[in-house]
Every structure is written in C-alpha cells, then in structure tokens.
Design a protein around this motif. Structure first.
Motif, PDB file in Angstrom:
ATOM      1  N   VAL A 113       0.633  -1.973  -0.249  1.00  7.84           N
ATOM      2  CA  VAL A 113       0.048   0.003   0.058  1.00  7.84           C
ATOM      3  C   VAL A 113       0.659   1.242   0.073  1.00  7.84           C
ATOM      4  O   VAL A 113       2.120   1.079   0.796  1.00  7.84           O
ATOM      5  CB  VAL A 113      -1.175  -0.143   1.215  1.00  7.84           C
ATOM      6  CG1 VAL A 113      -2.095   1.377   1.220  1.00  7.84           C
ATOM      7  CG2 VAL A 113      -1.867  -1.029   1.389  1.00  7.84           C
ATOM      8  N   PHE A 114       0.276   2.724  -0.619  1.00  5.49           N
ATOM      9  CA  PHE A 114       0.798   3.406  -1.047  1.00  5.49           C
ATOM     10  C   PHE A 114       0.459   4.376   0.385  1.00  5.49           C
ATOM     11  O   PHE A 114      -0.837   4.626   0.869  1.00  5.49           O
ATOM     12  CB  PHE A 114       0.790   4.060  -2.617  1.00  5.49           C
ATOM     13  CG  PHE A 114       1.761   5.642  -2.114  1.00  5.49           C
ATOM     14  CD1 PHE A 114       2.614   5.654  -2.979  1.00  5.49           C
ATOM     15  CD2 PHE A 114       0.278   6.805  -1.570  1.00  5.49           C
ATOM     16  CE1 PHE A 114       2.978   7.348  -2.997  1.00  5.49           C
ATOM     17  CE2 PHE A 114       1.055   7.961  -1.988  1.00  5.49           C
ATOM     18  CZ  PHE A 114       2.392   8.100  -2.686  1.00  5.49           C
ATOM     19  N   GLU A 115       1.678   4.821   0.254  1.00  2.64           N
ATOM     20  CA  GLU A 115       1.474   5.406   2.229  1.00  2.64           C
ATOM     21  C   GLU A 115       1.499   7.374   1.821  1.00  2.64           C
ATOM     22  O   GLU A 115       1.013   7.673   2.463  1.00  2.64           O
ATOM     23  CB  GLU A 115       1.776   4.953   3.333  1.00  2.64           C
ATOM     24  CG  GLU A 115       0.730   4.061   4.144  1.00  2.64           C
ATOM     25  CD  GLU A 115       1.346   3.567   5.273  1.00  2.64           C
ATOM     26  OE1 GLU A 115       2.395   4.125   5.985  1.00  2.64           O
ATOM     27  OE2 GLU A 115       0.286   2.717   5.786  1.00  2.64           O
ATOM     28  N   ALA A 116       2.456   7.287   0.850  1.00  4.47           N
ATOM     29  CA  ALA A 116       3.163   8.598   1.235  1.00  4.47           C
ATOM     30  C   ALA A 116       4.047   8.718   0.434  1.00  4.47           C
ATOM     31  O   ALA A 116       5.183   7.643  -0.104  1.00  4.47           O
ATOM     32  CB  ALA A 116       3.666   9.150   2.422  1.00  4.47           C
ATOM     33  N   THR A 117       4.685   9.749  -0.608  1.00  6.85           N
ATOM     34  CA  THR A 117       5.724  10.125  -1.980  1.00  6.85           C
ATOM     35  C   THR A 117       6.922   9.592  -1.270  1.00  6.85           C
ATOM     36  O   THR A 117       7.255  10.047  -0.699  1.00  6.85           O
ATOM     37  CB  THR A 117       5.175  11.752  -2.193  1.00  6.85           C
ATOM     38  OG1 THR A 117       4.207  11.976  -2.839  1.00  6.85           O
ATOM     39  CG2 THR A 117       6.358  11.944  -3.254  1.00  6.85           C
TER      40      THR A 117
END
Length: 351
Positions: free
Chosen positions: A5-9
């Motif tokens: 899962v992507f959480e932050a850049t």
C-alpha cells in the motif's frame, strides 16, 4: 487480502492486509498470480506525474501489469467464468464512447487504469471493471510471469511497432532507451524483420538488448549516437522510437531519421519536461517526417501478440531479470531512482 500500500510520496510501500474488493455486475475479481513492476508505478510513487494528475493518494494500491485467475464474475459478465486464466491490459475502456465502439478502447474518453483508477496488481485480488471488454484469455502455454511482462511495456510496444508505426521487413529501426519499453520494441521490431539498433547509456542494458534481437547497439555515453546511426544506416532509419520520454532521447530519435521517416513516441515525459519537449520543426517539415504517438493496446488486439508469443516469434520472458514478493517492490523503486534496474522484475509471491 495482502497488498503493498502507498502511504506517502517516496516512502516505502507497506505490506498489509486490506479488505477484499467487491464484485460489481459488470466486473470480475482476478486473483493475481504475477505483476510486473513498471516505471509508471515509480512515477506515481515518486510524485513525478503530479503535473498530469496521476499522483498516488494515500491508501492506493498500484500495479498495472498483472495476470491471474478469475475468482468471481458479476451477473452481467458473459465471456469469462471462475477459473479462467487471464491477462489484463492496463489501457481499459468503459465500452460506451465512440472509440470503444470502434475497437479503440485504449483511447477511451473515460479511461480506466488499474493502479490509478482503482486498486491494482500490488494487491492479491483486483476487481476489473467491464470485464468482458477488459480481460483477455491467457493461453495455457504462456506462464503467469511471462504474461505479467506483457501487461504494459510489451503490449504498448507491440501496438506502437505493429499498429502505429507499421514497421516493415528490412527497415532500419532505432530504439532510444533500453528499459522495458525499449527492450520490448527491439524484440518486436526484430520479429517483424527489421534491422534494429538499440541505444542506451548502460552497457548491461545494451547486452540485454542484443539478446532481445538488436543487430547493433550504441552506448550514447561513449559515442555520438546520431553519427553512429548514420554510419550504420547510410541515410538514417525509417523508424526511430523514443522509449524513455526525456528531451535527449526524443531529439535524438527525430535526428536519427532519414527523409519521410517515422518517429514513434512511446515514452512519457517526467516532471523535468512536464510534457513539453523542444522539436526541430524545420527538419520535420523539410524532411517530411512523421510524429506518431502510441498508448497501450486494446484488449481486442491481444490475440495476434499472444499467437506470436506462443510461436516463440517474440520472447517477452527474456526481459524478466528477476522475481520477488510484495516486500521487494521498494528495492526496485530505489533502483529506478537512478536507472540501475535492468530488464523487468515481476512479483510472483503474495504470501
């Protein structure tokens, strides 16, 4: 289901358990068996495409080069059943616009992109919308890892080389940039009978390009590529491909062409260019050059590509240089930061 899962850049993706997707009436749930890690995923993860409106949002599940087995179909799906082996094009349509109706769903007016429009193949289950239009049956002779290597880079190059540039036997084709797109373009153009030249800055990538069918390779770090191409071809190539999307490769591609040559633009730009690259317009006019764009490939065009794979006329699996589990994605993203990665890495372990 398990997902990265992507959480932050530019922060590591986090492998966690998230809710399974629900199946809409026109959708199908696909259990992902393999998914390629693409530079487009890196663009979204690194914030490089914010100017195009394709930045990842917290909670997003990227991944658009996936293949697997149908687990469930909606009540309105008629072409696929549970247990079907499928490969999923990343360029998808909703079936309602004039382009979808004319067989050009890859340029649908309301495009659907797994990993961008909805959770993608970095999760173990994916709900693919408008399944009858956007799924492709995967022949038994093609394994999941090879199929995953076709989901974006290879199919995009196939459409570009075969449908858009219409490469012919005996033509000179130059490919600038030997990443996944470039290696695919080399393999396909060679299979079409072209004389292919691969250009890159990395000797390891150029060695792989030879294995994919390049008759000649040029290291642009050591040699002026335009002069070398003119020496090899006499008057320039009939077709030249920008497979990267930066100013240098785009300009070099156009400068590689002979009169009435075709420049094929497959690579999308980065934040450095933001979609704008200077063009040698006078040269384009006086030499009657063609500029051709190409985006993905519609599901309806997959059978001819898959037939060539089955006949071993093209070999997308030769690009696969490694496999990994979900927690291996971050390592590949970090390598992409400095263009270290060679070939294609495929996720094939979702445990």
């Amino acid at each position: 289901m398990k997902a990265a899962v992507f959480e932050a850049t530019k922060k590591p993706l986090v492998v966690k358990t998230i809710p399974d997707p629900e199946c809409a009436p026109t959708s199908a749930i696909v259990r992902v068996e393999a998914n390629g890690i693409c530079r487009s995923d890196w663009h979204a993860w690194s914030g490089d495409w914010t100017w195009m409106g394709l930045s990842a949002q917290p909670g997003a599940v990227l991944g658009h080069e996936f293949t697997g087995v149908v687990e469930e179909v909606g009540k309105d799906v008629s072409n696929f059943k549970k247990g079907a082996r499928v490969v999923v094009p990343f360029s998808q349509g909703d079936g309602t616009c004039e382009y979808c109706r004319n067989g050009q769903s890859n340029v649908c007016l309301t495009p659907l992109l797994p990993g961008f429009s909805y959770h993608g193949g970095f999760g173990h289950l994916v709900a693919v919308p408008f399944a009858d239009m956007n799924l492709v049956t995967l022949p038994p002779s093609i394994d999941f890892v090879e199929a995953a290597s076709m989901g974006c880079r290879f199919m995009t190059s196939f459409h570009g080389i075969v449908d858009r540039a219409q490469v012919k036997p005996g033509e000179w084709v130059v490919v600038h940039g030997c990443g996944g797109i470039g290696l695919s373009a080399i393999n396909i153009a060679s299979a079409m009978g072209a004389n292919v030249i691969g250009v890159d800055l990395d000797s390891a990538k150029l060695e792989l390009a030879k294995g994919m069918g390049a008759a000649h390779v040029i290291n642009a770090k050591k040699t002026d590529p335009i002069s070398a191409i003119l020496d090899l071809t006499g008057s320039g190539a009939q077709v030249s491909v920008d497979a990267l999307g930066v100013t240098a490769t785009c300009r070099n591609s156009i400068m590689s062409l002979r009169k009435q040559g075709r420049h094929l633009q497959i690579g999308l730009t980065t934040a450095a260019e933001q979609g704008e690259i200077p063009m040698p317009i006078d040269r384009i006019v006086t030499m009657e050059l063609q500029l051709i764009g190409s985006l993905g490939m519609q599901a309806s065009h997959y059978p001819s590509m898959l037939q060539m794979v089955e006949a071993k006329k093209v070999t997308p699996k030769a690009m696969v240089t490694g496999t990994c589990a979900l927690d291996g994605i971050n390592k590949i993203f970090n390598e992409m930061n400095t263009f270290q990665n060679v070939g294609v890495t495929v996720i094939n372990n979702y445990n």
